[in-house]
Scaffold this motif. Structure first.
Motif, PDB file in Angstrom:
ATOM      1  N   PRO A  94       0.834  -1.061  -0.274  1.00  0.00           N
ATOM      2  CA  PRO A  94       0.023  -0.134  -0.008  1.00  0.00           C
ATOM      3  C   PRO A  94       1.065   1.248   0.142  1.00  0.00           C
ATOM      4  O   PRO A  94       2.245   1.618   0.419  1.00  0.00           O
ATOM      5  N   GLU A  95       0.738   2.419  -1.090  1.00  0.00           N
ATOM      6  CA  GLU A  95       0.971   3.942  -1.003  1.00  0.00           C
ATOM      7  C   GLU A  95       0.701   3.959   0.866  1.00  0.00           C
ATOM      8  O   GLU A  95       0.041   3.724   1.710  1.00  0.00           O
ATOM      9  N   ALA A  96       2.304   4.783   1.015  1.00  0.00           N
ATOM     10  CA  ALA A  96       2.751   5.310   2.434  1.00  0.00           C
ATOM     11  C   ALA A  96       1.062   6.653   2.547  1.00  0.00           C
ATOM     12  O   ALA A  96       1.155   7.584   1.209  1.00  0.00           O
ATOM     13  N   SER A  97       1.088   6.535   3.547  1.00  0.00           N
ATOM     14  CA  SER A  97      -0.546   8.043   3.394  1.00  0.00           C
ATOM     15  C   SER A  97      -0.109   8.584   4.638  1.00  0.00           C
ATOM     16  O   SER A  97       0.678   8.151   5.791  1.00  0.00           O
ATOM     17  N   VAL A  98      -1.044  10.182   4.829  1.00  0.00           N
ATOM     18  CA  VAL A  98      -1.291  10.414   6.695  1.00  0.00           C
ATOM     19  C   VAL A  98      -2.474  10.409   6.083  1.00  0.00           C
ATOM     20  O   VAL A  98      -3.877  10.806   4.870  1.00  0.00           O
ATOM     21  N   SER A  99      -2.840  11.257   8.047  1.00  0.00           N
ATOM     22  CA  SER A  99      -4.488  10.758   7.797  1.00  0.00           C
ATOM     23  C   SER A  99      -5.007  12.463   6.999  1.00  0.00           C
ATOM     24  O   SER A  99      -3.921  13.190   7.213  1.00  0.00           O
ATOM     25  N   ALA A 100      -6.471  12.498   6.204  1.00  0.00           N
ATOM     26  CA  ALA A 100      -6.486  13.638   5.894  1.00  0.00           C
ATOM     27  C   ALA A 100      -6.270  14.976   7.123  1.00  0.00           C
ATOM     28  O   ALA A 100      -6.180  16.003   6.705  1.00  0.00           O
ATOM     29  N   GLY A 101      -7.016  14.519   7.946  1.00  0.00           N
ATOM     30  CA  GLY A 101      -6.582  15.895   9.511  1.00  0.00           C
ATOM     31  C   GLY A 101      -5.492  16.261   9.501  1.00  0.00           C
ATOM     32  O   GLY A 101      -5.231  17.332  10.024  1.00  0.00           O
ATOM     33  N   TYR A 102      -4.182  15.120   9.295  1.00  0.00           N
ATOM     34  CA  TYR A 102      -2.577  15.635   9.276  1.00  0.00           C
ATOM     35  C   TYR A 102      -3.130  16.674   8.466  1.00  0.00           C
ATOM     36  O   TYR A 102      -2.531  17.693   8.416  1.00  0.00           O
ATOM     37  N   ALA A 103      -2.921  16.692   6.764  1.00  0.00           N
ATOM     38  CA  ALA A 103      -3.275  17.231   5.983  1.00  0.00           C
ATOM     39  C   ALA A 103      -3.573  18.501   6.301  1.00  0.00           C
ATOM     40  O   ALA A 103      -3.235  19.236   5.932  1.00  0.00           O
ATOM     41  N   LYS A 104      -4.677  18.630   6.408  1.00  0.00           N
ATOM     42  CA  LYS A 104      -5.649  20.097   6.697  1.00  0.00           C
ATOM     43  C   LYS A 104      -5.398  20.367   7.602  1.00  0.00           C
ATOM     44  O   LYS A 104      -5.458  21.885   7.726  1.00  0.00           O
ATOM     45  N   ALA A 105      -4.862  20.181   8.698  1.00  0.00           N
ATOM     46  CA  ALA A 105      -3.758  20.952   9.473  1.00  0.00           C
ATOM     47  C   ALA A 105      -2.680  22.075   9.383  1.00  0.00           C
ATOM     48  O   ALA A 105      -2.819  22.948   9.747  1.00  0.00           O
ATOM     49  N   LEU A 106      -1.947  20.857   7.912  1.00  0.00           N
ATOM     50  CA  LEU A 106      -1.236  21.811   7.524  1.00  0.00           C
ATOM     51  C   LEU A 106      -0.864  22.864   6.339  1.00  0.00           C
ATOM     52  O   LEU A 106      -0.841  24.089   6.582  1.00  0.00           O
ATOM     53  N   LEU A 107      -2.394  22.232   5.960  1.00  0.00           N
ATOM     54  CA  LEU A 107      -3.383  23.097   5.181  1.00  0.00           C
ATOM     55  C   LEU A 107      -3.689  24.742   5.379  1.00  0.00           C
ATOM     56  O   LEU A 107      -3.835  25.895   4.903  1.00  0.00           O
ATOM     57  N   ASP A 108      -4.569  24.412   7.221  1.00  0.00           N
ATOM     58  CA  ASP A 108      -5.255  25.313   7.630  1.00  0.00           C
ATOM     59  C   ASP A 108      -3.917  26.723   7.914  1.00  0.00           C
ATOM     60  O   ASP A 108      -4.069  27.383   8.156  1.00  0.00           O
ATOM     61  N   LEU A 109      -2.826  26.158   8.624  1.00  0.00           N
ATOM     62  CA  LEU A 109      -1.203  26.745   8.777  1.00  0.00           C
ATOM     63  C   LEU A 109      -1.089  27.834   7.482  1.00  0.00           C
ATOM     64  O   LEU A 109      -0.705  29.100   7.663  1.00  0.00           O
ATOM     65  N   ALA A 110      -0.844  27.470   6.613  1.00  0.00           N
ATOM     66  CA  ALA A 110      -0.417  27.921   5.489  1.00  0.00           C
ATOM     67  C   ALA A 110      -1.416  28.984   4.932  1.00  0.00           C
ATOM     68  O   ALA A 110      -0.965  30.412   4.877  1.00  0.00           O
ATOM     69  N   SER A 111      -2.935  28.866   4.850  1.00  0.00           N
ATOM     70  CA  SER A 111      -3.785  29.459   4.997  1.00  0.00           C
ATOM     71  C   SER A 111      -3.616  30.600   6.140  1.00  0.00           C
ATOM     72  O   SER A 111      -3.951  32.355   5.694  1.00  0.00           O
ATOM     73  N   ALA A 112      -3.283  30.767   7.296  1.00  0.00           N
ATOM     74  CA  ALA A 112      -3.426  31.663   8.407  1.00  0.00           C
ATOM     75  C   ALA A 112      -1.834  32.064   7.928  1.00  0.00           C
ATOM     76  O   ALA A 112      -2.025  33.913   8.274  1.00  0.00           O
ATOM     77  N   LYS A 113      -0.787  31.555   7.507  1.00  0.00           N
ATOM     78  CA  LYS A 113       0.259  32.665   7.587  1.00  0.00           C
ATOM     79  C   LYS A 113       0.815  33.376   5.616  1.00  0.00           C
ATOM     80  O   LYS A 113       1.246  33.918   5.266  1.00  0.00           O
ATOM     81  N   GLY A 114      -0.974  33.066   4.901  1.00  0.00           N
ATOM     82  CA  GLY A 114      -1.443  33.878   3.956  1.00  0.00           C
ATOM     83  C   GLY A 114      -0.944  33.395   2.417  1.00  0.00           C
ATOM     84  O   GLY A 114      -1.722  33.844   1.258  1.00  0.00           O
ATOM     85  N   ALA A 115      -1.044  31.874   2.650  1.00  0.00           N
ATOM     86  CA  ALA A 115      -1.232  31.482   0.596  1.00  0.00           C
ATOM     87  C   ALA A 115      -2.483  30.991   0.890  1.00  0.00           C
ATOM     88  O   ALA A 115      -3.315  30.496   1.641  1.00  0.00           O
ATOM     89  N   ASP A 116      -2.291  31.452  -0.296  1.00  0.00           N
ATOM     90  CA  ASP A 116      -3.886  30.782  -0.974  1.00  0.00           C
ATOM     91  C   ASP A 116      -4.263  29.921  -0.827  1.00  0.00           C
ATOM     92  O   ASP A 116      -3.408  28.603  -1.793  1.00  0.00           O
ATOM     93  N   PRO A 117      -4.643  28.733  -0.088  1.00  0.00           N
ATOM     94  CA  PRO A 117      -4.845  27.625   0.114  1.00  0.00           C
ATOM     95  C   PRO A 117      -5.868  26.583  -1.363  1.00  0.00           C
ATOM     96  O   PRO A 117      -5.562  25.462  -1.453  1.00  0.00           O
ATOM     97  N   THR A 118      -6.693  27.476  -2.018  1.00  0.00           N
ATOM     98  CA  THR A 118      -7.268  26.640  -3.487  1.00  0.00           C
ATOM     99  C   THR A 118      -5.625  26.559  -4.163  1.00  0.00           C
ATOM    100  O   THR A 118      -5.621  25.599  -4.985  1.00  0.00           O
ATOM    101  N   LEU A 119      -4.694  27.445  -4.665  1.00  0.00           N
ATOM    102  CA  LEU A 119      -3.937  27.006  -5.253  1.00  0.00           C
ATOM    103  C   LEU A 119      -2.595  26.363  -4.494  1.00  0.00           C
ATOM    104  O   LEU A 119      -2.427  25.071  -5.359  1.00  0.00           O
ATOM    105  N   LEU A 120      -2.425  25.894  -3.534  1.00  0.00           N
ATOM    106  CA  LEU A 120      -1.618  25.180  -2.284  1.00  0.00           C
ATOM    107  C   LEU A 120      -2.087  23.572  -3.181  1.00  0.00           C
ATOM    108  O   LEU A 120      -1.842  22.604  -3.662  1.00  0.00           O
ATOM    109  N   ALA A 121      -3.769  23.897  -2.794  1.00  0.00           N
ATOM    110  CA  ALA A 121      -3.890  22.120  -2.944  1.00  0.00           C
ATOM    111  C   ALA A 121      -3.217  21.982  -5.281  1.00  0.00           C
ATOM    112  O   ALA A 121      -3.495  20.844  -4.701  1.00  0.00           O
ATOM    113  N   GLU A 122      -4.527  22.903  -5.217  1.00  0.00           N
ATOM    114  CA  GLU A 122      -3.876  22.382  -7.265  1.00  0.00           C
ATOM    115  C   GLU A 122      -2.249  22.110  -7.151  1.00  0.00           C
ATOM    116  O   GLU A 122      -2.301  21.151  -8.162  1.00  0.00           O
TER     117      GLU A 122
END
Length: 340
Positions: A2-30
């Protein structure tokens, strides 16, 4: 595999911090080939390669080379993973550490550890080291940064000035943002070492958590065991039975009829399939209790009575008799022997 993976909650926390620091979450995800809908259920899985790309892209979009450190510093483990909730509900930090290893793959599932658990306590001379044993850590040093920053900051958040780290060793080279390391770790730091490890005060293992609750602990463990079974589906009937038994052990509701029903089988059909694999329901149950009892007692932070409860014995005396049958010694004597 199976492919290595992380929980979505873990990934979302990273994305939320990036958003709080000014990154566009949609652009980051894309940029990382991530669909934001994948993060709606915290227990679903995100490929590890996507998580790695998220971390490295967030550093660039936020213009924050120390983003990995800041992710570990600012994210709360109990908010991003059920593993954090289990650790928080344990009785002591030693027990929380044992549970972290038991369920670590629910947060980050990588088949890249150097045998055994990802985290190990190792005594070297008079020092006790908490070592991260994953392979090729310098391929993704941001993961080491966030992991160790979280260990340090979570301890400070929950226990104030209680001693934890004496010093920290990293295998990667010293980065330009060394000042961030010093501010967050607040202990001597060395780079280019032979291991990623925190030299800890042994008293940290005995610290009682602020939220210990056996009932909540049992509920969280039941959910986590179900998630583990889903994460690594088993192919043998023995494995399937074990996966169903683990979350039920502490409830004592572990009869063969119940497990057969959960498998959609009759009792006799389950009996025959297990017999073909050279085992029986009773043997599987006994072996599982034996294995888990050794694991809990080996952590040296859980009492004999507590271990009896966790492996499904309402009567500690019955557990002691079973343990002596398994090992030849009583559980209390086993603990004393391990301490010598």
């Amino acid at each position: 595999m199976p492919e290595a993976s992380v929980s979505a909650g873990y990934a979302k926390a990273l994305l939320d911090l990036a958003s709080a620091k000014g990154a566009d979450p949609t652009l980051l995800a894309e940029r990382c080939d991530l669909q934001l809908q994948q993060l709606e259920d915290p227990d679903t899985r995100v490929p590890f390669r996507v998580f790695k790309a998220l971390m490295q892209t967030a550093k660039a979009l936020c213009n924050d080379p120390a983003f990995g450190l800041h992710f570990g510093e600012q994210s709360h483990f109990a908010d991003i993973s059920i593993v954090g909730l289990i650790c928080q509900s344990a009785q002591t930090m030693g027990e929380a550490f044992d549970q972290l290893n038991r369920y670590a793959k629910l947060a980050i599932d990588i088949d890249a550890t150097v045998g055994g658990n990802r985290f190990e306590l190792k005594r070297i001379g008079d020092d006790l080291w908490l070592e991260d044993q994953r392979r090729a850590p310098n391929d993704f040093p941001e993961l080491t940064e966030s992991t160790f920053a979280r260990f340090i900051c979570e301890t400070a958040r929950h226990f104030g000035s209680a001693p934890f780290a004496r010093c920290v060793h990293f295998t990667h080279a010293e980065p330009d943002y060394r000042a961030d390391y010093d501010r967050i770790m607040q202990v001597p730091i060395s780079f280019g070492c032979d291991k990623n490890a925190i030299c800890i005060h042994e008293s940290w293992l005995a610290i009682r958590t602020n939220n210990e609750n056996k009932y909540v602990f049992g509920i969280f463990c039941e959910r986590a065991d179900a998630l583990l079974a889903r994460l690594r589906p088993t192919e043998t009937m023995t494995g399937r039975v074990q996966s169903l038994l683990v979350p039920l052990l502490h409830t004592e509701h572990v009869g063969m009829d119940l497990i057969a029903a959960k498998l959609g089988l009759s009792r006799i059909s389950l009996y025959r399939q297990l017999k073909r694999e050279g085992t029986s329901f009773g043997m599987i149950l006994d072996d599982l209790r034996h294995e888990l009892a050794l694991q809990y007692l080996g952590g040296k932070q859980t009492s004999v009575n507590e271990v009896a409860y966790l492996v499904g014995f309402s009567d500690p005396a019955a557990f002691s008799r079973a343990f002596k049958r398994w090992t030849g010694v009583s559980p209390s004597l086993s603990i004393k022997d391990d301490q010598h």
